[in-house]
Design a protein around this motif. Structure first.
Motif, short mmCIF file in Angstrom:
data_model
loop_
_atom_site.label_atom_id
_atom_site.label_comp_id
_atom_site.label_asym_id
_atom_site.label_seq_id
_atom_site.Cartn_x
_atom_site.Cartn_y
_atom_site.Cartn_z
N ALA A 2 46.84 47.00 56.86
CA ALA A 2 45.57 47.61 56.45
C ALA A 2 45.58 47.81 54.95
O ALA A 2 46.61 48.09 54.34
N GLN A 3 44.41 47.68 54.35
CA GLN A 3 44.34 47.75 52.88
C GLN A 3 43.23 48.67 52.43
O GLN A 3 42.12 48.60 52.95
N GLU A 4 43.54 49.54 51.49
CA GLU A 4 42.54 50.36 50.84
C GLU A 4 41.75 49.49 49.87
O GLU A 4 42.16 48.38 49.55
N ALA A 5 40.63 50.00 49.38
CA ALA A 5 39.84 49.27 48.39
C ALA A 5 40.66 49.05 47.13
O ALA A 5 41.48 49.88 46.74
N CYS A 6 40.45 47.92 46.50
CA CYS A 6 41.19 47.63 45.28
C CYS A 6 40.56 48.35 44.09
O CYS A 6 39.40 48.73 44.11
N THR A 7 41.36 48.49 43.06
CA THR A 7 40.91 49.01 41.79
C THR A 7 40.61 47.81 40.90
O THR A 7 41.40 46.86 40.85
N VAL A 8 39.50 47.86 40.20
CA VAL A 8 39.11 46.74 39.34
C VAL A 8 39.52 47.03 37.91
O VAL A 8 39.30 48.12 37.39
N VAL A 9 40.16 46.04 37.29
CA VAL A 9 40.55 46.11 35.88
C VAL A 9 39.87 44.96 35.17
O VAL A 9 40.01 43.81 35.57
N ALA A 10 39.11 45.27 34.13
CA ALA A 10 38.43 44.24 33.34
C ALA A 10 39.00 44.25 31.93
O ALA A 10 39.28 45.32 31.38
N LEU A 11 39.15 43.06 31.37
CA LEU A 11 39.66 42.97 30.01
C LEU A 11 39.15 41.70 29.34
O LEU A 11 38.71 40.77 30.00
N ARG A 12 39.19 41.73 28.03
CA ARG A 12 38.82 40.56 27.23
C ARG A 12 39.97 40.22 26.31
O ARG A 12 40.49 41.08 25.58
N ILE A 32 51.75 47.25 37.59
CA ILE A 32 50.96 46.71 38.69
C ILE A 32 51.90 46.12 39.74
O ILE A 32 52.68 45.21 39.45
N GLY A 33 51.80 46.62 40.95
CA GLY A 33 52.63 46.13 42.05
C GLY A 33 52.08 44.86 42.64
O GLY A 33 52.83 43.97 43.05
N ALA A 34 50.74 44.77 42.73
CA ALA A 34 50.09 43.60 43.31
C ALA A 34 48.65 43.53 42.81
O ALA A 34 47.93 44.52 42.81
N ALA A 35 48.24 42.34 42.38
CA ALA A 35 46.87 42.13 41.92
C ALA A 35 46.49 40.68 42.12
O ALA A 35 47.35 39.81 42.27
N CYS A 36 45.17 40.45 42.13
CA CYS A 36 44.66 39.08 42.19
C CYS A 36 43.60 38.92 41.11
O CYS A 36 42.99 39.88 40.66
N VAL A 37 43.42 37.68 40.68
CA VAL A 37 42.38 37.39 39.69
C VAL A 37 41.06 37.22 40.44
O VAL A 37 40.95 36.38 41.33
N LEU A 38 40.08 38.05 40.10
CA LEU A 38 38.76 37.94 40.73
C LEU A 38 37.89 36.92 40.00
O LEU A 38 37.16 36.17 40.63
N THR A 39 37.97 36.92 38.67
CA THR A 39 37.22 35.94 37.89
C THR A 39 37.79 35.84 36.48
O THR A 39 38.43 36.78 36.00
N CYS A 40 37.53 34.71 35.85
CA CYS A 40 37.92 34.50 34.46
C CYS A 40 37.02 33.42 33.88
O CYS A 40 36.89 32.34 34.46
N VAL A 41 36.38 33.72 32.76
CA VAL A 41 35.61 32.73 32.01
C VAL A 41 35.99 32.84 30.54
O VAL A 41 36.44 33.88 30.09
N GLY A 42 35.80 31.74 29.82
CA GLY A 42 36.11 31.75 28.41
C GLY A 42 36.46 30.36 27.93
O GLY A 42 36.05 29.36 28.54
N SER A 43 37.25 30.30 26.86
CA SER A 43 37.62 28.99 26.31
C SER A 43 39.04 29.04 25.76
O SER A 43 39.54 30.10 25.39
N GLU A 107 37.38 36.36 29.40
CA GLU A 107 36.91 37.57 30.08
C GLU A 107 37.47 37.55 31.49
O GLU A 107 37.18 36.65 32.27
N LEU A 108 38.28 38.55 31.79
CA LEU A 108 38.99 38.59 33.07
C LEU A 108 38.65 39.84 33.87
O LEU A 108 38.48 40.92 33.29
N VAL A 109 38.59 39.67 35.17
CA VAL A 109 38.46 40.78 36.09
C VAL A 109 39.55 40.63 37.14
O VAL A 109 39.66 39.58 37.78
N LEU A 110 40.37 41.66 37.27
CA LEU A 110 41.48 41.67 38.23
C LEU A 110 41.23 42.71 39.30
O LEU A 110 40.66 43.76 39.03
N GLY A 111 41.69 42.43 40.50
CA GLY A 111 41.68 43.40 41.58
C GLY A 111 43.10 43.87 41.83
O GLY A 111 43.96 43.07 42.20
N VAL A 112 43.36 45.16 41.59
CA VAL A 112 44.69 45.73 41.79
C VAL A 112 44.73 46.33 43.20
O VAL A 112 43.85 47.12 43.57
N LEU A 113 45.73 45.94 43.98
CA LEU A 113 45.83 46.32 45.39
C LEU A 113 46.75 47.51 45.57
O LEU A 113 47.97 47.38 45.41
#
Length: 137
Positions: A2-12, A32-43, A107-113
């Motif tokens: 079972a998993q609680e809601a993730c915490t979102v971390v945004a950074l540039r 951070i013990g565990a995280a996933c990349v939710l999105t990333c855009v840039g160059s 521009e990155l958004v991570l989900g920390v579990l």
């Protein structure tokens, strides 16, 4: 598990920063013990990728758009795949290696579990360090 809601971390990230090194440093600095990349855009001005079945990376040095970054970050390390497009719209992708340098922005958004640890252990079948998911004590 079972998993609680993730915490979102945004950074540039800014020009010249190394994409992988910045993510590893953030993960270590924030514990951070565990995280996933939710999105990333840039160059990128330089991309360093390891293609499937290859042991060494390939370096691309030209303006590249980040189309996607996916993967996991955790105490055991990171496993990230990057897809980029060049000025002709041709795409390439592979394992993200050190040396991927931001051109204008990333521009990155991570989900920390919470309550989860991503470790990596040798797998005798694959020969690689593979993901092991654990509950945080």
């Amino acid at each position: 598990m079972a998993q609680e809601a993730c915490t979102v971390v945004a950074l540039r990230l800014t020009p010249g920063q190394d994409l992988k090194q910045a993510l590893v440093a953030l993960s270590q600095r924030e514990g951070i013990g565990a995280a996933c990349v939710l999105t990333c855009v840039g160059s990128l001005s330089t991309a360093n990728l390891r293609y499937a079945g290859k042991s060494e990376g390939a370096t691309l040095e030209r303006p590249l758009e980040i189309l996607s970054l996916v993967g996991t970050l955790g105490r055991g390390g990171v496993h990230l795949h990057l897809t980029v497009a060049d000025e002709q719209g041709q795409t390439l992708g592979g394992h993200l290696l050190d040396g991927c340098l931001v051109r204008t922005t990333a521009e990155l958004v991570l989900g920390v579990l919470p309550g989860v640890i991503f470790d990596r252990e040798p797998d005798p079948e694959t020969g690689y360090l593979e993901l092991v998911v654990r509950s945080e004590p």
